[in-house]
Design a protein around this motif. Structure first.
Motif, PDB file in Angstrom:
ATOM      1  N   MET A  38       2.429  19.041  27.225  1.00 42.68           N
ATOM      2  CA  MET A  38       2.675  20.341  26.863  1.00 42.68           C
ATOM      3  C   MET A  38       1.921  20.714  25.469  1.00 42.68           C
ATOM      4  O   MET A  38       1.613  19.895  24.717  1.00 42.68           O
ATOM      5  CB  MET A  38       3.903  20.935  26.904  1.00 42.68           C
ATOM      6  N   HIS A  39       1.494  21.850  25.043  1.00 46.96           N
ATOM      7  CA  HIS A  39       0.901  22.401  23.927  1.00 46.96           C
ATOM      8  C   HIS A  39       1.903  23.132  23.069  1.00 46.96           C
ATOM      9  O   HIS A  39       2.131  24.429  23.218  1.00 46.96           O
ATOM     10  CB  HIS A  39      -0.433  23.314  24.243  1.00 46.96           C
ATOM     11  N   ARG A  40       2.226  22.365  22.074  1.00 48.00           N
ATOM     12  CA  ARG A  40       3.049  23.113  21.100  1.00 48.00           C
ATOM     13  C   ARG A  40       2.659  24.102  20.198  1.00 48.00           C
ATOM     14  O   ARG A  40       3.098  25.084  19.569  1.00 48.00           O
ATOM     15  CB  ARG A  40       3.855  21.864  20.245  1.00 48.00           C
ATOM     16  N   SER A  41       1.274  23.981  20.197  1.00 47.06           N
ATOM     17  CA  SER A  41       0.435  24.860  19.234  1.00 47.06           C
ATOM     18  C   SER A  41       0.782  26.450  19.798  1.00 47.06           C
ATOM     19  O   SER A  41       0.411  27.412  19.234  1.00 47.06           O
ATOM     20  CB  SER A  41      -1.022  24.636  19.280  1.00 47.06           C
ATOM     21  N   ARG A  42       0.937  26.550  21.139  1.00 48.39           N
ATOM     22  CA  ARG A  42       1.159  27.587  21.812  1.00 48.39           C
ATOM     23  C   ARG A  42       2.482  28.609  21.063  1.00 48.39           C
ATOM     24  O   ARG A  42       2.219  29.824  21.013  1.00 48.39           O
ATOM     25  CB  ARG A  42       1.584  27.609  23.197  1.00 48.39           C
TER      26      ARG A  42
ATOM     27  N   ASP B 271      -2.019  13.480  37.152  1.00 48.93           N
ATOM     28  CA  ASP B 271      -3.256  13.618  35.852  1.00 48.93           C
ATOM     29  C   ASP B 271      -4.031  14.640  36.076  1.00 48.93           C
ATOM     30  O   ASP B 271      -4.457  15.503  35.279  1.00 48.93           O
ATOM     31  CB  ASP B 271      -3.641  12.202  35.859  1.00 48.93           C
ATOM     32  N   VAL B 272      -4.397  14.836  37.276  1.00 52.22           N
ATOM     33  CA  VAL B 272      -5.563  15.993  37.958  1.00 52.22           C
ATOM     34  C   VAL B 272      -4.851  17.313  37.541  1.00 52.22           C
ATOM     35  O   VAL B 272      -5.524  18.234  36.789  1.00 52.22           O
ATOM     36  CB  VAL B 272      -6.104  15.796  38.964  1.00 52.22           C
ATOM     37  N   VAL B 273      -3.858  17.655  37.927  1.00 55.14           N
ATOM     38  CA  VAL B 273      -3.268  18.776  38.012  1.00 55.14           C
ATOM     39  C   VAL B 273      -2.791  19.043  36.053  1.00 55.14           C
ATOM     40  O   VAL B 273      -2.899  20.254  35.903  1.00 55.14           O
ATOM     41  CB  VAL B 273      -1.637  18.729  38.735  1.00 55.14           C
ATOM     42  N   PHE B 274      -2.317  17.952  35.650  1.00 49.53           N
ATOM     43  CA  PHE B 274      -1.881  18.065  34.442  1.00 49.53           C
ATOM     44  C   PHE B 274      -3.270  18.371  33.438  1.00 49.53           C
ATOM     45  O   PHE B 274      -3.099  19.365  32.337  1.00 49.53           O
ATOM     46  CB  PHE B 274      -1.429  16.893  33.786  1.00 49.53           C
ATOM     47  N   ALA B 275      -4.395  18.235  33.666  1.00 45.01           N
ATOM     48  CA  ALA B 275      -5.580  18.506  33.145  1.00 45.01           C
ATOM     49  C   ALA B 275      -5.890  19.828  33.376  1.00 45.01           C
ATOM     50  O   ALA B 275      -6.667  20.452  32.443  1.00 45.01           O
ATOM     51  CB  ALA B 275      -6.714  17.481  33.413  1.00 45.01           C
TER      52      ALA B 275
ATOM     53  N   PHE C 241       4.164  17.605  34.300  1.00 45.34           N
ATOM     54  CA  PHE C 241       5.135  17.601  32.999  1.00 45.34           C
ATOM     55  C   PHE C 241       6.552  16.903  33.050  1.00 45.34           C
ATOM     56  O   PHE C 241       6.892  15.920  32.589  1.00 45.34           O
ATOM     57  CB  PHE C 241       5.267  18.777  32.503  1.00 45.34           C
ATOM     58  N   ILE C 242       6.996  17.350  34.520  1.00 50.20           N
ATOM     59  CA  ILE C 242       8.331  16.853  34.825  1.00 50.20           C
ATOM     60  C   ILE C 242       8.319  15.634  35.328  1.00 50.20           C
ATOM     61  O   ILE C 242       8.889  14.505  35.338  1.00 50.20           O
ATOM     62  CB  ILE C 242       9.113  17.934  35.672  1.00 50.20           C
ATOM     63  N   GLY C 243       7.239  15.431  36.143  1.00 52.93           N
ATOM     64  CA  GLY C 243       7.027  14.297  37.063  1.00 52.93           C
ATOM     65  C   GLY C 243       6.676  13.031  36.328  1.00 52.93           C
ATOM     66  O   GLY C 243       7.332  11.882  36.682  1.00 52.93           O
ATOM     67  N   ARG C 244       5.820  13.088  35.438  1.00 53.77           N
ATOM     68  CA  ARG C 244       5.558  11.942  34.758  1.00 53.77           C
ATOM     69  C   ARG C 244       6.704  11.365  33.907  1.00 53.77           C
ATOM     70  O   ARG C 244       6.933  10.158  33.555  1.00 53.77           O
ATOM     71  CB  ARG C 244       4.453  12.219  33.774  1.00 53.77           C
TER      72      ARG C 244
END
Lengths: 544, 287
Positions: free
Chosen positions: A1-5, B125-129, B161-164
């Motif tokens: 996640m992006h903390r910069s947000r 990974d794909v969805v995360f990107a 985010f949760i899954g990994r």
């Protein structure tokens, strides 16, 4: 996640305070930028006395898609094209018809107009303007494949012919008083035939360019960045009205806050329709001028088979509108109440007769109790009314929000439908886009002060009669007005049509806004007017 | 040496007590915000949608309007209270959906291993990107304004985010002897995973969920700010900030500042809580 947000959110919020501190003075009702009293109008300003090498002018509605005069019916196009291309005639300060590329208009009989063309006029490339160029330009607009909105003038056209080396003749099948007015609009803008034919579909684009005769010529067009126009020293009128501004750079800043910052800082010298929220800020910086206009903001019915098919529901909807709040708070004194679709500023003739007809219409006022009674008595009042508005307009967003709330109080079931500019534009071009909507808030303006021009849009079968409004008395009155050359008799027909439409409430007038222009304190010469969309306004500007 | 260590301990204990103070304050703030939203119909001084154009942009402290009014004369306090409902519920929906999806996929990847792990991990990974906010904007563009589509889109975006994290924790836990012992006792793989493994990674999930909630709140507020969130006239904090833009130009910032501060403090509060939970879990695992 992006903390910069999270940091960004904090930064935005932290930025709100100084931004507010840098903006208008104080706040609250009393700090309304324009106050609640009507602002003074400006009809004339001192002429410029000195030359200015260049100015930067912003187009708040964005970059024009094309600079073809055939497309000069929307503001971003017309703001630029008005300085580049000329019509046969032009409008004077009082909308009087003045010679431009034509010197004289004869009207030997109700169906014929003979236009004498000015001799010695040259295009920017030095080629002379011929009658063939004029004929080509007129016929080009009439080609449905081009898709120009200006084709509408030709509803009663029989033919256009070259009848002399410097003369063209327009013949009608049926008398139409609107035609002479159109001679001063882009419907009769003259472009070079040879150039336009060579450019083909690219004519007027950044790639294809443009060839006209106007006070300015097209310089460079860096798409997405700016358009530059340069003074045309070979302009036929240069000896008497030589523009004092040498070059105009057009920018396309659409965000009101960015516009306010650019105008206040002087990065941009001026723009039409300065952002309302920044009026107080700009008034202290330069020339923020207002004038009455030909525009009307109204609630247009789009569908008559839903709740709004019941006249009682339409009447209830009219009564829920907080007219005083809109004029004083939303428009801050830069608008006037409106009883009919055509505002008083558009009474171009027989003003006494038109005023009498206007005054006979009921004065709009909010009446929630009356609306509740009407709603209670209608079986259709509980049906959903989908009211669309353009989110790009802060004023119309506020008006729609207030209508939605008042309508709910009155027992009407109004669902607000905010539309982005593309979706909103679709209302005018796509039946599919209108299918889910019952009504929408629209601001329109007349091209010239002729009420018939607007009322003709709502006759049976007209393209813009989206609601399918049909009233024989209305159609007859508009047709009679359109064919009547005597101003007083025409005004009589207009008043009759106006009264029928007001009673039927297919369009509910809300207000007529002032037009405004802002430019820096070192400039002068330009008084705001709706004619600026079709006249070379940049040629009026110059240094003090 | 022993004495010196003993002297240090009270200091470390005092240090630990400071964290609970921030955590308690954050939790307290969230409780207040949640109650304000929950009890808005009882507590709000006005109907949040009632307009009064002639009373627009009234400053805070105006009689009857503690936090002032917005550009259509609506009471800012009432709209902030009602706005808390959607502003908190929608991110909660995102977290709940992504928690279910992410946990299922993470556990499956960790326990199945092999090609299933590879496919699920690369898929995540794909969805995360793919930027979650962009996904939500696309969903809104297709379905129009409203929160259902953005909530679903963000839930998909947050699933990796949760899954990994679940996968990683489950792989770690999988190597511990108690799982092998459970198997020896005759429990099936599903039972071992759900009854023994999942409870042990639950604290990690709680901490990550708290963080995800904060991000989802910001994303959804951003969507509403862009006009792609709630349908007017419904209130949420993002749309309130958006509607206050012109008021800020007019020198009336409060109708934007109040919901803006609400977003800021809420996000800080959930992050403090999430961080605290994460730290606590890490210390427990260390010991």
């Amino acid at each position: 996640m992006h903390r910069s947000r999270l940091t960004a959110v904090a930064a935005v919020l932290a930025g709100l305070v100084p931004l507010a501190a840098c903006s208008g003075s104080g706040g609250g009702k009393g700090a309304d930028p324009a106050g609640t009293a009507p602002v003074p109008v400006t009809t004339a300003v001192p002429a410029p006395t000195s030359e200015v090498a260049s100015i930067t002018w912003n187009i708040p509605s964005g970059e024009p898609p094309v600079l073809d005069p055939a497309a000069s019916s929307i503001e971003p196009v017309s703001t630029v094209v008005a300085n580049l291309c000329e019509s046969l005639f032009t409008f004077g300060p009082g909308y009087e018809r003045l010679p431009a590329l034509a010197t004289d208009l004869a009207h030997p009989d109700p169906l014929t107009y003979v236009v004498k063309l000015r001799e010695g006029v040259r295009f920017w490339n030095g080629d002379p303007v011929t009658a063939d160029d004029v004929l080509y330009s007129i016929q080009r607009i009439l080609n449905p494949a081009l898709g120009s909105a200006w084709i509408g003038w030709s509803a009663h056209l029989r033919d256009v012919r070259v009848t002399g080396a410097h003369e063209i003749t327009i013949r009608l099948r049926k008398a139409d008083v609107l035609v002479p007015n159109f001679l001063a609009t882009p419907a009769f803008s003259v472009v070079q035939k040879k150039y336009a034919e060579r450019a083909g579909k690219a004519f007027g684009t950044a790639q294809g360019g443009l060839m006209c005769t106007g006070a300015y010529k097209l310089g460079t067009w860096a798409q997405g960045q700016r358009i530059t126009i340069e003074r045309n020293d070979g302009w036929w009128n240069a000896e008497t009205a030589k523009p004092k501004v040498g070059k105009v750079d057009f920018t396309f800043v659409t965000d009101p806050a960015a516009q306010a910052a650019a105008l206040a800082s002087g990065d941009v010298d001026g723009q039409f329709t300065a952002p309302r929220a920044a009026h107080a800020q700009l008034a202290g910086k330069g020339n923020l001028l207002f004038n009455t206009g030909l525009g009307a903001t109204f609630l247009a019915v789009l569908k008559q088979d839903g709740a709004l098919g019941d006249p009682a529901v339409r009447a209830a909807l009219q009564k829920v509108i907080d007219y005083r709040g809109i004029l004083e708070s939303v428009y801050g004194g830069t608008a006037q109440p409106l009883r009919s679709l055509v505002p008083p500023g558009a009474w171009g003739y027989a003003p006494e007769a038109l005023k009498a007809g206007y005054d006979a219409l009921p004065e709009p006022a909010q009446d929630l109790d009356g609306a509740k009674k009407l709603a209670a008595g209608s079986a259709k009042a509980k049906e959903k009314i989908v009211l669309a508005y353009a989110t790009s307009s802060e004023e119309e967003t506020r008006i729609a929000t207030a209508i939605g709330d008042s309508a709910a109080q009155a027992g009407l079931n109004v669902e607000l439908r905010p539309l982005n500019p593309q979706q909103y534009g679709g209302i005018f071009s796509s039946a599919e886009a209108r299918a889910e909507l019952d009504a929408f808030i629209v601001t329109g303006y007349l091209d010239f002060p002729e009420p018939v021009a607007y009322y003709s849009y709502f006759t049976t079968g007209n393209f813009y009669n989206f609601a399918g409004y049909r009233n024989t008395d209305y159609d007859k009155a508009v047709a009679a007005a359109q064919g009547e050359e005597d101003p007083v008799k025409r005004a009589g027909h207009v008043v009759k049509a106006q009264a029928v439409m007001a009673a039927d409430l297919v369009n509910i007038p809300i207000a007529t806004q002032y037009v405004n222009v802002y430019y820096g304190s070192k400039l002068t010469g330009l008084a705001p007017s709706h004619r600026d969309v079709y006249t070379p306004w940049a040629a009026s500007l110059g240094g003090k | 040496m022993t004495l010196a260590v003993a002297k240090l301990r009270p200091g470390r204990l005092r240090l630990r007590r400071r964290h609970p103070a921030a955590v308690v304050a954050s939790a307290g703030f969230l409780v207040v915000v949640a109650l304000a939203g929950l009890l808005a119909p009882l507590l709000a001084p006005h109907d949040p949608d009632t307009t009064s154009l002639l009373n627009s942009l009234a400053p805070p402290g105006t009689e009857g309007h503690l936090l002032g009014t917005d550009s259509t004369g609506r009471d800012v306090l009432s709209r902030v209270m009602y706005g808390a409902r959607l502003s908190l519920l929608a991110p909660l929906g995102v977290v709940a959906l992504s928690l279910v999806l992410g946990t299922a996929l993470g556990l499956l990847a960790a326990r199945a291993g092999g090609w299933a792990d590879a496919v699920i991990s690369r898929g995540m990974d794909v969805v995360f990107a793919f930027p979650g906010l962009l996904l939500a904007i696309l969903a809104s563009a297709v379905t129009g304004p409203g929160l259902t589509a953005p909530v679903c889109a963000l839930a998909v975006a947050y699933t990796p985010f949760i899954g990994r994290i679940v996968r990683s924790a489950a792989v770690q836990e999988g190597a511990r002897p108690y799982l092998e012992a459970s198997r020896v006792l005759g429990y099936g793989e599903v039972s071992v995973t759900l009854r023994h493994l999942l409870p042990n990674i639950l604290p990690v999930l709680v901490a990550q969920s708290a963080l995800a909630f904060g991000y989802a709140l910001v994303d959804l507020a951003s969507l509403s700010y862009l006009g792609l969130g709630v349908r007017p006239p419904a209130a949420d904090w993002g749309s309130m900030i958006s509607q206050a833009q012109s008021a800020i130009l007019q020198g009336s910032p409060w109708s934007g500042l109040v919901p803006g501060v609400a977003v800021l403090l809420t996000v800080i509060a959930v992050n403090v809580l999430g961080g605290h939970l994460g730290g606590t879990i890490a210390r427990k695992q260390d010991t």
